[in-house]
Design a protein around this motif. Structure first.
Motif, short mmCIF file in Angstrom:
data_model
loop_
_atom_site.label_atom_id
_atom_site.label_comp_id
_atom_site.label_asym_id
_atom_site.label_seq_id
_atom_site.Cartn_x
_atom_site.Cartn_y
_atom_site.Cartn_z
N ARG A 46 -3.86 -3.10 22.08
CA ARG A 46 -4.24 -4.46 21.64
C ARG A 46 -5.67 -4.76 22.08
NH1 ARG A 46 -4.05 -9.72 23.86
NH2 ARG A 46 -3.56 -11.36 22.33
N GLU A 47 -6.00 -4.40 23.32
CA GLU A 47 -7.34 -4.63 23.83
C GLU A 47 -8.37 -3.82 23.04
OE1 GLU A 47 -10.40 -6.14 26.12
OE2 GLU A 47 -8.31 -6.78 26.04
N ALA A 48 -7.97 -2.62 22.60
CA ALA A 48 -8.89 -1.76 21.85
C ALA A 48 -9.13 -2.24 20.43
CB ALA A 48 -8.36 -0.33 21.83
N GLY A 49 -8.24 -3.10 19.91
CA GLY A 49 -8.44 -3.64 18.58
C GLY A 49 -7.40 -3.27 17.55
N ALA A 50 -6.28 -2.65 17.99
CA ALA A 50 -5.23 -2.31 17.04
C ALA A 50 -4.58 -3.57 16.50
CB ALA A 50 -4.18 -1.43 17.71
N GLY A 51 -4.29 -3.57 15.20
CA GLY A 51 -3.66 -4.71 14.58
C GLY A 51 -2.17 -4.56 14.41
N GLY A 77 -4.05 0.53 13.01
CA GLY A 77 -2.99 0.49 14.01
C GLY A 77 -3.09 1.59 15.03
N ALA A 78 -2.20 1.54 16.00
CA ALA A 78 -2.11 2.56 17.05
C ALA A 78 -0.71 3.14 17.07
CB ALA A 78 -2.43 1.95 18.41
N GLY A 79 -0.62 4.46 17.18
CA GLY A 79 0.66 5.14 17.21
C GLY A 79 0.95 5.80 18.54
N THR A 80 2.17 6.31 18.66
CA THR A 80 2.66 6.93 19.89
C THR A 80 2.57 5.94 21.06
OG1 THR A 80 1.67 8.97 19.00
CG2 THR A 80 2.80 9.14 21.09
N VAL A 81 2.86 4.70 20.77
CA VAL A 81 2.87 3.65 21.79
C VAL A 81 4.25 3.65 22.43
CG1 VAL A 81 2.69 1.18 22.20
CG2 VAL A 81 1.14 2.29 20.58
N LEU A 82 4.32 4.04 23.69
CA LEU A 82 5.60 4.20 24.37
C LEU A 82 5.87 3.15 25.43
CD1 LEU A 82 5.54 8.08 24.79
CD2 LEU A 82 7.28 6.79 23.54
N THR A 83 4.85 2.77 26.15
CA THR A 83 5.03 1.91 27.32
C THR A 83 4.38 0.53 27.12
OG1 THR A 83 2.97 2.59 28.39
CG2 THR A 83 4.92 3.97 28.78
N ALA A 84 4.70 -0.38 28.04
CA ALA A 84 4.05 -1.69 28.03
C ALA A 84 2.55 -1.54 28.23
CB ALA A 84 4.66 -2.58 29.11
N HIS A 105 0.80 -1.23 0.00
CA HIS A 105 0.00 0.00 0.00
C HIS A 105 0.83 1.28 0.00
CE1 HIS A 105 -3.45 -2.54 0.43
NE2 HIS A 105 -2.97 -3.07 1.55
N ARG A 106 2.04 1.22 0.56
CA ARG A 106 3.05 2.27 0.42
C ARG A 106 2.78 3.56 1.18
NH1 ARG A 106 7.70 1.63 -2.03
NH2 ARG A 106 7.45 2.86 -3.92
N ILE A 107 1.69 3.64 1.91
CA ILE A 107 1.38 4.86 2.66
C ILE A 107 0.56 4.53 3.89
CG2 ILE A 107 -0.69 5.39 1.28
CD1 ILE A 107 0.17 8.39 1.51
N VAL A 108 0.91 5.17 5.00
CA VAL A 108 0.19 5.03 6.27
C VAL A 108 -0.38 6.40 6.63
CG1 VAL A 108 0.31 4.37 8.70
CG2 VAL A 108 1.84 3.27 7.02
N GLU A 156 -3.29 4.65 11.07
CA GLU A 156 -2.78 4.66 12.45
C GLU A 156 -3.51 5.73 13.24
OE1 GLU A 156 1.11 6.72 14.52
OE2 GLU A 156 1.37 5.75 12.57
N VAL A 157 -4.02 5.38 14.41
CA VAL A 157 -4.62 6.35 15.32
C VAL A 157 -3.62 6.60 16.45
CG1 VAL A 157 -6.53 6.84 16.90
CG2 VAL A 157 -6.95 5.59 14.77
N SER A 158 -3.16 7.83 16.57
CA SER A 158 -2.14 8.16 17.56
C SER A 158 -2.74 8.31 18.95
CB SER A 158 -1.44 9.46 17.18
OG SER A 158 -0.60 9.89 18.22
#
Length: 212
Positions: free
Chosen positions: A80-85, A66-73, A10-13, A40-42
């Protein structure tokens, strides 16, 4: 999901962040409708986890969301619980290792060769070159391909349609685009204007691919 194959295909996010959760959800759905497959949802946006949940429900289990700005455990577990792939980080951080432990593919934020090696050790699937424009643009990407010729780089940060074309022509696997694409849509701005920008970016990707 196979993140690397999706990036190569797809070449673009599209990167969505905003101060209005309802508008952010509309933005995600509009982008999907226009043909953006990777979105990606930040977590830096308001109500991001709820946006991911609602978008997952609306788009279905196969959507490459996807989910972005993921910094911590804790961030990795929550998205993941919210449904990000898939997970995107701004740096080599705990979010990378925890997401991999949870079975989520990771686009890990890097800037330097040292960052890249550290992200490799944690099992990153691809490498988010961030902030790309401030790092030196397509020329810096070309330089990194010297010691890392086969790594999948995704420049993010200040990427407009013209730069998207340049990065892809220079060998980027994909590009990540935020403000130049999203504008004020995730804060309640015009979805018609968003659709026009989306088509401009998708045209830039097609043009770069046609020149390969």
């Amino acid at each position: 999901m196979d993140l690397l194959t999706a990036l190569r295909t797809h070449r673009i996010v599209a990167i969505v962040r905003g101060d209005d959760a309802d508008a952010a959800l509309r933005t995600v759905l509009t982008l999907a409708d226009e043909g953006f497959a990777l979105i990606e949802v930040s977590l830096s946006g308001k109500g991001a986890l709820d946006v991911i949940r609602r978008a997952r429900t609306a788009l279905g289990p196969a959507a490459q969301l996807g989910a972005g700005t993921v910094l911590t455990a804790a961030d990795a577990s929550a998205v993941r619980e919210a449904g990000a792939g898939f997970v995107v980080t701004p740096a080599v951080c705990e979010g990378v290792s925890e997401a991999k432990r949870l079975g989520l593919p990771v686009l890990a934020g890097v800037m330097t060769p040292t960052d890249i090696v550290a992200a490799q050790r944690l099992g990153a699937d691809a490498y988010k070159l961030f902030p790309a424009a401030q790092a030196g643009g397509p020329g810096y990407l070309k330089a990194l391909h010297g010691p890392f010729p086969d790594l999948p780089f995704v420049p993010v940060g200040g990427v407009d349609a013209e730069l998207a074309h340049s990065y892809l022509a220079e060998g980027a696997t994909a590009v990540g685009v935020s403000s130049p694409l999203i504008g004020d849509a995730a804060d309640g701005g015009s979805t018609d204007a968003l659709r026009a920008r989306a088509r401009t970016f998708l045209d830039a990707v097609r043009s770069a691919d046609a020149g390969r």
